[in-house]
Design a protein around this motif. Structure first.
Motif, PDB file in Angstrom:
ATOM      1  N   ILE A 196       0.907  -1.285   0.128  1.00  0.00           N
ATOM      2  CA  ILE A 196      -0.308  -0.148   0.091  1.00  0.00           C
ATOM      3  C   ILE A 196       1.119   1.172  -0.213  1.00  0.00           C
ATOM      4  O   ILE A 196       0.504   2.216  -0.445  1.00  0.00           O
ATOM      5  CB  ILE A 196      -0.699  -0.211   0.899  1.00  0.00           C
ATOM      6  N   THR A 197       1.664   1.060   0.521  1.00  0.00           N
ATOM      7  CA  THR A 197       2.944   2.168   0.850  1.00  0.00           C
ATOM      8  C   THR A 197       3.280   2.487  -0.828  1.00  0.00           C
ATOM      9  O   THR A 197       3.538   4.170  -0.798  1.00  0.00           O
ATOM     10  CB  THR A 197       4.061   2.115   1.466  1.00  0.00           C
ATOM     11  N   VAL A 198       3.652   1.415  -1.917  1.00  0.00           N
ATOM     12  CA  VAL A 198       4.741   2.515  -3.056  1.00  0.00           C
ATOM     13  C   VAL A 198       3.012   2.499  -3.743  1.00  0.00           C
ATOM     14  O   VAL A 198       3.599   3.520  -4.588  1.00  0.00           O
ATOM     15  CB  VAL A 198       4.638   0.812  -3.230  1.00  0.00           C
ATOM     16  N   HIS A 199       1.752   2.011  -3.532  1.00  0.00           N
ATOM     17  CA  HIS A 199       0.508   2.682  -4.413  1.00  0.00           C
ATOM     18  C   HIS A 199       0.254   3.977  -3.771  1.00  0.00           C
ATOM     19  O   HIS A 199       0.663   4.846  -4.345  1.00  0.00           O
ATOM     20  CB  HIS A 199      -0.195   1.303  -4.415  1.00  0.00           C
ATOM     21  N   ILE A 200       0.944   4.331  -2.805  1.00  0.00           N
ATOM     22  CA  ILE A 200       0.291   5.981  -1.420  1.00  0.00           C
ATOM     23  C   ILE A 200       1.344   6.493  -2.819  1.00  0.00           C
ATOM     24  O   ILE A 200       1.133   7.546  -3.205  1.00  0.00           O
ATOM     25  CB  ILE A 200       0.697   5.348  -0.636  1.00  0.00           C
ATOM     26  N   ARG A 201       2.536   5.960  -2.427  1.00  0.00           N
ATOM     27  CA  ARG A 201       3.866   7.477  -3.207  1.00  0.00           C
ATOM     28  C   ARG A 201       3.599   6.916  -4.665  1.00  0.00           C
ATOM     29  O   ARG A 201       3.484   8.257  -4.846  1.00  0.00           O
ATOM     30  CB  ARG A 201       5.222   5.932  -3.235  1.00  0.00           C
ATOM     31  N   HIS A 202       2.710   6.170  -5.425  1.00  0.00           N
ATOM     32  CA  HIS A 202       2.562   6.759  -6.864  1.00  0.00           C
ATOM     33  C   HIS A 202       1.458   7.157  -7.218  1.00  0.00           C
ATOM     34  O   HIS A 202       1.389   8.188  -7.988  1.00  0.00           O
ATOM     35  CB  HIS A 202       2.056   5.335  -7.230  1.00  0.00           C
ATOM     36  N   LEU A 203       0.220   7.409  -5.864  1.00  0.00           N
ATOM     37  CA  LEU A 203      -1.046   8.495  -6.244  1.00  0.00           C
ATOM     38  C   LEU A 203       0.011   9.804  -6.138  1.00  0.00           C
ATOM     39  O   LEU A 203      -0.541  10.510  -6.494  1.00  0.00           O
ATOM     40  CB  LEU A 203      -1.934   7.770  -5.124  1.00  0.00           C
ATOM     41  N   ARG A 204       0.879   9.903  -5.153  1.00  0.00           N
ATOM     42  CA  ARG A 204       1.480  11.344  -5.220  1.00  0.00           C
ATOM     43  C   ARG A 204       1.417  11.424  -5.625  1.00  0.00           C
ATOM     44  O   ARG A 204       1.835  12.784  -6.199  1.00  0.00           O
ATOM     45  CB  ARG A 204       1.780  10.976  -3.302  1.00  0.00           C
TER      46      ARG A 204
ATOM     47  N   ILE B 294      -0.524   9.076   8.551  1.00  0.00           N
ATOM     48  CA  ILE B 294      -0.991   9.402  10.322  1.00  0.00           C
ATOM     49  C   ILE B 294      -0.277   7.935  10.400  1.00  0.00           C
ATOM     50  O   ILE B 294      -0.844   6.524  10.779  1.00  0.00           O
ATOM     51  CB  ILE B 294      -2.669   8.836  10.164  1.00  0.00           C
ATOM     52  N   TRP B 295       1.217   8.397  10.581  1.00  0.00           N
ATOM     53  CA  TRP B 295       2.183   6.824  11.088  1.00  0.00           C
ATOM     54  C   TRP B 295       1.176   6.122  12.109  1.00  0.00           C
ATOM     55  O   TRP B 295       1.715   6.341  13.061  1.00  0.00           O
ATOM     56  CB  TRP B 295       3.178   7.889  11.531  1.00  0.00           C
TER      57      TRP B 295
ATOM     58  N   ASP C 192       1.277  15.654  -4.839  1.00  0.00           N
ATOM     59  CA  ASP C 192       1.053  15.645  -3.927  1.00  0.00           C
ATOM     60  C   ASP C 192       2.528  15.570  -2.599  1.00  0.00           C
ATOM     61  O   ASP C 192       3.506  14.864  -3.278  1.00  0.00           O
ATOM     62  CB  ASP C 192       0.300  15.011  -3.363  1.00  0.00           C
ATOM     63  N   SER C 193       2.390  16.041  -1.668  1.00  0.00           N
ATOM     64  CA  SER C 193       3.635  15.746  -0.764  1.00  0.00           C
ATOM     65  C   SER C 193       3.461  15.184   0.479  1.00  0.00           C
ATOM     66  O   SER C 193       2.530  14.949   1.294  1.00  0.00           O
ATOM     67  CB  SER C 193       4.282  17.074  -0.846  1.00  0.00           C
ATOM     68  N   VAL C 194       4.801  14.108   0.887  1.00  0.00           N
ATOM     69  CA  VAL C 194       4.097  13.997   2.721  1.00  0.00           C
ATOM     70  C   VAL C 194       3.886  15.199   3.204  1.00  0.00           C
ATOM     71  O   VAL C 194       3.279  15.043   4.249  1.00  0.00           O
ATOM     72  CB  VAL C 194       4.961  12.844   2.590  1.00  0.00           C
ATOM     73  N   GLU C 195       4.910  16.142   3.578  1.00  0.00           N
ATOM     74  CA  GLU C 195       5.366  16.825   4.002  1.00  0.00           C
ATOM     75  C   GLU C 195       3.734  18.341   4.445  1.00  0.00           C
ATOM     76  O   GLU C 195       3.288  18.538   5.033  1.00  0.00           O
ATOM     77  CB  GLU C 195       6.273  17.391   3.509  1.00  0.00           C
ATOM     78  N   ARG C 196       4.090  17.942   3.392  1.00  0.00           N
ATOM     79  CA  ARG C 196       2.794  19.245   2.658  1.00  0.00           C
ATOM     80  C   ARG C 196       1.451  18.911   2.546  1.00  0.00           C
ATOM     81  O   ARG C 196       0.889  19.239   1.016  1.00  0.00           O
ATOM     82  CB  ARG C 196       2.994  20.409   3.113  1.00  0.00           C
ATOM     83  N   PRO C 197       0.930  17.755   2.863  1.00  0.00           N
ATOM     84  CA  PRO C 197      -0.376  16.826   1.787  1.00  0.00           C
ATOM     85  C   PRO C 197      -1.432  18.009   1.776  1.00  0.00           C
ATOM     86  O   PRO C 197      -2.068  18.685   2.463  1.00  0.00           O
ATOM     87  CB  PRO C 197      -1.056  15.638   2.448  1.00  0.00           C
ATOM     88  N   LYS C 198      -1.579  18.058   0.222  1.00  0.00           N
ATOM     89  CA  LYS C 198      -2.969  18.705  -0.168  1.00  0.00           C
ATOM     90  C   LYS C 198      -4.567  17.547  -0.204  1.00  0.00           C
ATOM     91  O   LYS C 198      -5.499  18.154   0.254  1.00  0.00           O
ATOM     92  CB  LYS C 198      -2.903  19.118  -1.444  1.00  0.00           C
ATOM     93  N   TYR C 199      -3.606  16.566  -0.387  1.00  0.00           N
ATOM     94  CA  TYR C 199      -5.126  15.483  -0.382  1.00  0.00           C
ATOM     95  C   TYR C 199      -4.694  13.999   0.624  1.00  0.00           C
ATOM     96  O   TYR C 199      -5.564  14.639   1.444  1.00  0.00           O
ATOM     97  CB  TYR C 199      -4.619  14.957  -2.212  1.00  0.00           C
TER      98      TYR C 199
END
Length: 233
Positions: A200-208, A224-225, A213-220
């Motif tokens: 899931i982490t990999v697919h989330i990265r592809h989506l971003r 939640i670590w 989108d960014s991890v630090e300042r996500p718009k979407y």
């Protein structure tokens, strides 16, 4: 027009058997016995689905899958003689849609091919009568659930069926944290999951990446670590 399927397997008996069963179902088949031949066809031919053996001499099936995903979203089914979870996870992480372990029943493979093609066609070829469908809207993101269309700031967002499913689930639970396990089961049901994998982490990265989108300042998509992901209200 017949659906066109790529089959890649260096074991000629298996490749020819799969070809026979799929041609009997009126599919158009291109069969490759080497990775080199397969890569040439991936570059030059438009397919509707690919069946890739993992264990190939030289370039393996993972690399072919990776090459396909650089430019194409059609379904990929991986084949292997090894019943190892790590291979399943790696295939899914690279964008494969399904997985079968040798030896397999040809009729089961045919059924999975048909299921993947139905899903892919729903995603890519919405019917006219489905236009009045429910929408999921968040800021500049618009998801049409029935037609499987996605717009970001009024521009089409090109997603694989897996990426679309993950984004849809997050939008359906807008404001709630959705765990990786819940996302995984929402896409693949109970297959392949283990708490140690990061599919899931990999697919989330592809989506971003596709959504800028960014991890630090996500718009979407917000991480939640230690818990999961969510799209804010």
């Amino acid at each position: 027009m017949k659906d066109k399927i790529l089959i890649v397997d260096d074991e000629r008996e298996i490749a020819d058997l799969v070809t026979f069963y799929l041609e009997s179902e009126n599919f158009e088949i291109i069969t490759c016995y080497s990775a080199e031949d397969a890569l040439r066809n991936v570059e030059s031919t438009e397919f509707d689905l690919a069946i890739l053996d993992i264990m190939l001499p030289g370039t393996n099936g993972f690399e072919i899958c990776k090459k396909i995903r650089e430019n194409h979203t059609y379904p990929v089914i991986m084949l292997t003689a090894k019943d190892e979870e790590i291979d399943k996870i790696r295939g899914l992480m690279l964008g494969a849609d399904d997985y079968m372990t040798k030896p397999f029943r040809p009729l089961e493979l045919v059924a999975r091919v048909k299921a993947q093609l139905r899903r892919y066609k729903r995603y890519n070829q919405p019917q006219a009568e489905e236009q009045d469908s429910s929408l999921l809207v968040h800021g500049g993101l618009v998801i049409n659930v029935k037609t499987h269309e996605c717009l970001l700031n009024e521009k089409p967002l090109i997603l694989t069926p897996t990426e679309f499913s993950i984004l849809k689930i997050l939008c359906e639970h807008k404001g709630e944290v959705v765990s990786s396990e819940e996302l995984f089961h929402g896409v693949w049901k109970d297959e392949y999951y283990s708490k140690s994998n990061n599919t899931i982490t990999v697919h989330i990265r592809h989506l971003r990446e596709k959504m800028n989108d960014s991890v630090e300042r996500p718009k979407y998509i917000k991480t939640i670590w230690g818990v999961g992901y969510k799209i804010e209200n």
